[in-house]
Motif scaffolding. Structure first.
Motif, PDB file in Angstrom:
ATOM      1  N   GLU A  96       0.833  -1.216   0.000  1.00  0.00           N
ATOM      2  CA  GLU A  96       0.000   0.000   0.000  1.00  0.00           C
ATOM      3  C   GLU A  96       0.857   1.252   0.000  1.00  0.00           C
ATOM      4  O   GLU A  96       0.503   2.265  -0.625  1.00  0.00           O
ATOM      5  N   THR A  97       1.998   1.202   0.695  1.00  0.00           N
ATOM      6  CA  THR A  97       2.856   2.378   0.779  1.00  0.00           C
ATOM      7  C   THR A  97       3.682   2.594  -0.478  1.00  0.00           C
ATOM      8  O   THR A  97       4.256   3.663  -0.668  1.00  0.00           O
ATOM      9  N   ARG A  98       3.764   1.564  -1.330  1.00  0.00           N
ATOM     10  CA  ARG A  98       4.593   1.663  -2.533  1.00  0.00           C
ATOM     11  C   ARG A  98       3.804   2.069  -3.768  1.00  0.00           C
ATOM     12  O   ARG A  98       4.411   2.393  -4.795  1.00  0.00           O
ATOM     13  N   LEU A  99       2.492   2.047  -3.716  1.00  0.00           N
ATOM     14  CA  LEU A  99       1.704   2.383  -4.900  1.00  0.00           C
ATOM     15  C   LEU A  99       2.015   3.784  -5.410  1.00  0.00           C
ATOM     16  O   LEU A  99       2.053   4.030  -6.617  1.00  0.00           O
ATOM     17  N   LYS A 100       2.226   4.713  -4.498  1.00  0.00           N
ATOM     18  CA  LYS A 100       2.467   6.107  -4.898  1.00  0.00           C
ATOM     19  C   LYS A 100       3.952   6.436  -5.038  1.00  0.00           C
ATOM     20  O   LYS A 100       4.324   7.591  -5.257  1.00  0.00           O
ATOM     21  N   SER A 101       4.809   5.426  -4.908  1.00  0.00           N
ATOM     22  CA  SER A 101       6.248   5.658  -5.035  1.00  0.00           C
ATOM     23  C   SER A 101       6.635   5.823  -6.504  1.00  0.00           C
ATOM     24  O   SER A 101       6.011   5.258  -7.406  1.00  0.00           O
ATOM     25  N   TYR A 102       7.701   6.593  -6.712  1.00  0.00           N
ATOM     26  CA  TYR A 102       8.294   6.744  -8.043  1.00  0.00           C
ATOM     27  C   TYR A 102       9.531   5.836  -8.135  1.00  0.00           C
ATOM     28  O   TYR A 102      10.098   5.462  -7.102  1.00  0.00           O
ATOM     29  N   PRO A 103       9.945   5.481  -9.350  1.00  0.00           N
ATOM     30  CA  PRO A 103      11.077   4.546  -9.489  1.00  0.00           C
ATOM     31  C   PRO A 103      12.318   4.927  -8.698  1.00  0.00           C
ATOM     32  O   PRO A 103      12.984   4.051  -8.126  1.00  0.00           O
ATOM     33  N   HIS A 104      12.649   6.225  -8.637  1.00  0.00           N
ATOM     34  CA  HIS A 104      13.877   6.620  -7.943  1.00  0.00           C
ATOM     35  C   HIS A 104      13.798   6.399  -6.437  1.00  0.00           C
ATOM     36  O   HIS A 104      14.819   6.439  -5.743  1.00  0.00           O
ATOM     37  N   GLN A 105      12.583   6.160  -5.924  1.00  0.00           N
ATOM     38  CA  GLN A 105      12.413   5.926  -4.490  1.00  0.00           C
ATOM     39  C   GLN A 105      12.510   4.447  -4.123  1.00  0.00           C
ATOM     40  O   GLN A 105      12.357   4.086  -2.964  1.00  0.00           O
ATOM     41  N   LEU A 106      12.790   3.605  -5.112  1.00  0.00           N
ATOM     42  CA  LEU A 106      12.871   2.163  -4.887  1.00  0.00           C
ATOM     43  C   LEU A 106      14.313   1.685  -5.028  1.00  0.00           C
ATOM     44  O   LEU A 106      15.103   2.276  -5.764  1.00  0.00           O
ATOM     45  N   SER A 107      14.637   0.597  -4.338  1.00  0.00           N
ATOM     46  CA  SER A 107      15.949  -0.031  -4.508  1.00  0.00           C
ATOM     47  C   SER A 107      15.988  -0.778  -5.834  1.00  0.00           C
ATOM     48  O   SER A 107      14.957  -0.960  -6.495  1.00  0.00           O
ATOM     49  N   GLY A 108      17.178  -1.237  -6.222  1.00  0.00           N
ATOM     50  CA  GLY A 108      17.316  -1.983  -7.466  1.00  0.00           C
ATOM     51  C   GLY A 108      16.453  -3.234  -7.487  1.00  0.00           C
ATOM     52  O   GLY A 108      15.787  -3.540  -8.488  1.00  0.00           O
ATOM     53  N   GLY A 109      16.435  -3.964  -6.376  1.00  0.00           N
ATOM     54  CA  GLY A 109      15.620  -5.167  -6.300  1.00  0.00           C
ATOM     55  C   GLY A 109      14.135  -4.862  -6.365  1.00  0.00           C
ATOM     56  O   GLY A 109      13.358  -5.588  -7.007  1.00  0.00           O
ATOM     57  N   GLN A 110      13.709  -3.768  -5.711  1.00  0.00           N
ATOM     58  CA  GLN A 110      12.301  -3.385  -5.746  1.00  0.00           C
ATOM     59  C   GLN A 110      11.873  -2.958  -7.150  1.00  0.00           C
ATOM     60  O   GLN A 110      10.773  -3.291  -7.607  1.00  0.00           O
ATOM     61  N   LYS A 111      12.754  -2.218  -7.851  1.00  0.00           N
ATOM     62  CA  LYS A 111      12.421  -1.826  -9.231  1.00  0.00           C
ATOM     63  C   LYS A 111      12.257  -3.053 -10.115  1.00  0.00           C
ATOM     64  O   LYS A 111      11.348  -3.109 -10.960  1.00  0.00           O
ATOM     65  N   GLN A 112      13.124  -4.044  -9.933  1.00  0.00           N
ATOM     66  CA  GLN A 112      13.017  -5.246 -10.744  1.00  0.00           C
ATOM     67  C   GLN A 112      11.732  -6.006 -10.412  1.00  0.00           C
ATOM     68  O   GLN A 112      11.085  -6.573 -11.301  1.00  0.00           O
TER      69      GLN A 112
END
Length: 541
Positions: free
Chosen positions: A152-168
């Motif tokens: 729920e907290t990641r839905l509004k996140s932008y790519p730069h706010q995620l780690s490499g593993g999360q982006k993948q």
């Protein structure tokens, strides 16, 4: 049921037969490629950079720029339908719905201006007409499916706010949103830490079993292939040279190129270090802080502690391997020892304290401590010839005649196994492995005491990696150089390092004799790194 080249009947989910690809009417970059894949199977397409793996994968969904790309021969059959003859409207129905793709670099594949929710919702709306609360619910299900905590907290996140593993993982969620029949994974773990690599590959495997989809895995890492693939197709310079069931191919490869790929694993031990040598470098309680927030007057209110109380010793002729996940402080520590990043604490070379020196006073010492950066193409000026690149340091630190400098440049090129006659060429005219040799020659020409090697093999194929490792071992033995070798590839670190330093979130969690740590790690985090790094070998031996 094993796959064979001849099987192109309707039972295949995807069949490629005699596919050829050209660009701008040039020579065929892919020539006569044939393979097939069935529902639920994993087929690995392997080979070195430039072998045609990614081009072949992109051609399945016709993602190549067809203003330049052409298919002079061949068929790509998806459930019997030739995609090379399909209209664009039909291809849009298939892309992301029946066949999905995970691209090699998630940061450039994700839109930096859109949130995670918007990017996943787009494919749901396009293929299933989902909008609003229904699409949001499905996005949450997908993020939970791919193992992103607190979705729920990641839905509004932008790519730069995620780690490499999360982006993948977000890329995987997008690819699986419509439960495709076939997932194409193009080097899905290349830029990831070993622990995240293992998580992503295990995730793909479990999702494949859950959804019953086929996977086309494109990679140059054969240890991953042996663990996860049912069938392997080997490509060299655009041609298929061998294919077969995974265990059969690894056990008895028939083509010399396949044997070369399989034999390209790094050595398991470094060459012996010189005995009884003096201490070259001493590092004591080095700390690095990066300011996060400042007052209006420039005073730091909040800072990030990137390296915390780092201490170690390095002897002449010895290699210290520094390992840890991305963000652990490996590169920051290396830059601090070169005074490229401000730090506190002390470090000395040959008994002379360097940490207290001004930049001007430290400048003569730069000749004795050189660095080789991760990206050889980015660190070599495209406007300078190889000779100018290598000679630049000599002109700064050892002014002399052009004849003397040229002789040193020629010797440095010979030392790294390059033809001195190529010194008048430019970096873009060389391969990735050759560019890394040029970067090593640039550092070597100054005859330093210490070389800091920052991920020098991460962007290279395994066969080229092995060549660079052998080169570094040979140079070290010849000139009694010391190395600080920074990497997240523990197999490469093991081949070079006499001592090992494990970093986590800026702190040293383990330090000592490399062979002892590899054999009997004392800390849980070190065991976690080693288990992830050598997971594939241990499960296939």
């Amino acid at each position: 049921m094993p796959l064979t080249r001849e099987r192109t009947d309707m039972s295949n989910l995807l069949s490629i037969s005699d596919l050829s690809i050209t660009f701008d009417n040039g020579p065929r970059v892919v020539d006569g490629l044939s393979f097939s894949i069935d529902k639920g199977q994993t087929l690995a397409l392997v080979g070195e950079s430039g072998s045609g793996k990614s081009v072949s994968a992109l051609s399945i969904l016709r993602l190549l720029d067809e203003r330049h790309a052409a298919y002079p021969a061949g068929h790509i059959l998806y459930k019997g339908e030739d995609l090379l003859q399909a209209q664009e409207k039909r291809l849009r129905q298939i892309r992301g719905r029946h066949i999905s793709m995970i691209f090699q670099e998630p940061m450039t594949s994700l839109n930096p201006l859109h949130t995670v929710e918007k990017q996943i919702s787009e494919t749901l709306e396009l293929h299933k007409g989902m909008r609003g609360p229904q699409a949001r619910k499905r996005c949450l299900e997908l993020l939970e499916l791919v193992g992103i905590p607190a979705p729920e907290t990641r839905l509004k996140s932008y790519p730069h706010q995620l780690s490499g593993g999360q982006k993948q993982r977000v890329m995987i969620a997008m690819a699986l949103a419509n439960e495709p029949d076939l997932l194409i994974a193009d080097e899905p773990t290349t830029a990831l830490d070993v622990t995240v690599q293992k998580q992503v590959l295990e995730l793909l495997k479990s999702l494949q079993q859950k959804l019953g989809m086929a996977v086309l895995l494109i990679t140059h890492d054969l240890s991953i292939v042996r663990r996860y693939a049912d069938y392997v197709v080997v490509m060299e310079r655009g041609k298929m040279v061998e294919q077969g069931a995974t265990e059969t191919l690894f056990r008895s490869p028939s083509h010399t190129y396949t044997r070369k790929l399989i034999d390209a694993e790094p050595p398991e031990h470094p060459l012996p270090a010189a005995n009884g040598t003096e201490t070259l470098m001493t590092v004591d309680n080095v700390n690095v802080h990066f300011p996060i927030r400042k007052t209006m007057l420039g005073k730091v209110k909040e800072s990030f502690h990137a390296v915390q109380d780092a201490s170690f010793e390095l002897r002449a002729g010895e290699t210290l391997g520094i390992v840890g996940e991305s963000g652990s402080g490996k590169t920051t520590l290396g830059h601090a020892l070169l005074k490229l990043t401000p730090s506190t604490g002390t470090f000395s070379l040959c008994g002379t304290e360097l940490s207290a020196l001004s930049q001007k006073a430290f400048r003569p010492w730069r000749r004795r401590v050189q660095i080789v950066f991760q990206d050889p193409f980015g660190s070599l000026s495209p406007r300078m010839s190889v000779e100018e690149i290598i000679r630049e340091g000599l002109e700064i630190h050892e002014p002399g005649s052009s004849g003397q400098h040229e002789a040193r440049v020629i010797q440095a090129l010979k030392d790294v196994g390059l033809d001195p006659d190529a010194r008048h060429r430019y970096p873009h005219e060389f391969s990735g492995g050759q560019r890394q040799r040029i970067a090593i020659a640039r550092a070597l020409v100054l005859q330093p005491d210490l070389m800091i090697l920052d991920e020098p093999t991460s962007a290279l194929d395994r066969t080229v990696q092995k060549q660079v490792i052998e080169l570094l071992r040979e140079i070290q033995a010849r000139y009694r150089l010391s190395y600080i070798f920074i990497s997240h590839d523990l197999a490469v670190v093991r081949a070079l390092s006499h001592k090992l330093l494990v970093l986590r979130q800026g702190r040293i969690v383990e330090y000592g004799d490399a062979e002892t740590i590899f054999r009997e790690p004392q800390q849980p985090y070190t065991r976690e790194l080693l288990n992830a790094a050598f997971f594939y070998q241990s499960t296939t031996n």
